[in-house]
Design an enzyme around this catalytic site. Sequence first.
Site, short mmCIF file in Angstrom:
data_model
loop_
_atom_site.label_atom_id
_atom_site.label_comp_id
_atom_site.label_asym_id
_atom_site.label_seq_id
_atom_site.Cartn_x
_atom_site.Cartn_y
_atom_site.Cartn_z
CG ASP A 19 -10.05 -4.22 -6.29
OD1 ASP A 19 -9.06 -3.67 -5.76
OD2 ASP A 19 -11.21 -4.11 -5.85
CD GLU B 249 0.46 1.13 -4.92
OE1 GLU B 249 1.00 2.23 -5.08
OE2 GLU B 249 -0.41 0.92 -4.04
CG ASP C 223 4.92 0.37 -6.23
OD1 ASP C 223 4.42 0.40 -5.11
OD2 ASP C 223 4.62 1.16 -7.15
CG ASN D 151 -7.16 2.25 -7.72
OD1 ASN D 151 -7.70 1.29 -8.26
ND2 ASN D 151 -6.30 2.10 -6.73
#
Length: 375
Positions: free
Chosen positions: A270, A296, A253, A261
């Site tokens: 991304d 993620e 993770d 983000n």
Amino acid sequence: MKFIDMFSGQQGTIISSLILLPILILMCLITLNLYKQRKKTSYFTLSIALFLTLINHGLTITQALTGNPHVPFLSTPLVSRGITVLGDCAIIIMIIGFYQLYHFISAKVQWLVFGVCGLTAAMTFFFPTWIEHIAKLLLIAGAFVLFGGKIGKDYKFRWAAALLFLTDAIRFYAQFLAKANYPWMPFFLNTLPVVTYSIFFFILLERVIEVMQKSYISSITDALTGLYNRRHFYSSVDKAVSLGRPFSILFLDIDSFKILNDTKGHKAGDDVLKQVASILKEELDGIGMAGRYGGEELVCLITDVSHDMKQLTERIRFRIEKETNPHVTASIGYCTFERGMTTEEIIKNADGAMYRAKTTGKNKVVRFAATTAVI
């Protein structure tokens, strides 16, 4: 009988057309089926071209079999020329159809092609035969130059176009320039089309296989990262469990991904996912596979247990910390398969180990043990 004599005269025309018929029928069935499934214009265009070609060769066989005494209508100059023009129109449409397999063509251009076919047909009534031949030779030469490197692989289309040009050049020479009927002329006029359409068949088959492969790959991979999707990953773990051989599951993770983000934008997020995916692909090359579990969270199946899991996971964690841009860290948990475990259990155990890594400081690796997760 010499081999060259087999493809001479009416007999050669019949043999050539009979060899071509199964190739054309198979191509026609493939394109019709693909159009039915995918509704792509290219398959429809090729279906029209192949249908016209089938009619052309059907009439050619009938004309060769019947001859003047039985069906004189089929042997009149106008009808004979009409059969030739039908084949010419089919070739024009087929070239465009093969181009459409790889590139988009607007409706206007497609109608322009049909207009060219209509003009070619009109030449039958208003222009001398030699002009029609010259026009077709120029068109094939133009297709060779313009489309040669844009259709298929290994220059197959250029070979096909070159053979089309050679066939019509020989036909033009035989009808208007040759002072004698050389025995090699009918041989090449009857055999070259077989080779040409065989190449067209392989171009079509190659493209169909390529599309099927892409379709299959897109169904098992994640579009953003290129890793396997969750469904395919679960299927792979199921197979590994059923075999009962040792393997390990790694659950990863990316730390503080939501903050990344929110502060730097989704594009930055991304980009990081792609970078981490690339690291996993490199590290697992030859020893396992990686997938995107969701968001993620990434997962790995390591089937080569000769590798030290602690070293492997620490190397992955270290590379993520040092090589990503913007820099991120990852919490990693892993679990080794033991007999009696199910797919859900081993993935849940690896997930639990990752959760412990995340809640005890992040940017670390935790191994799952039966009693407790071990850092």
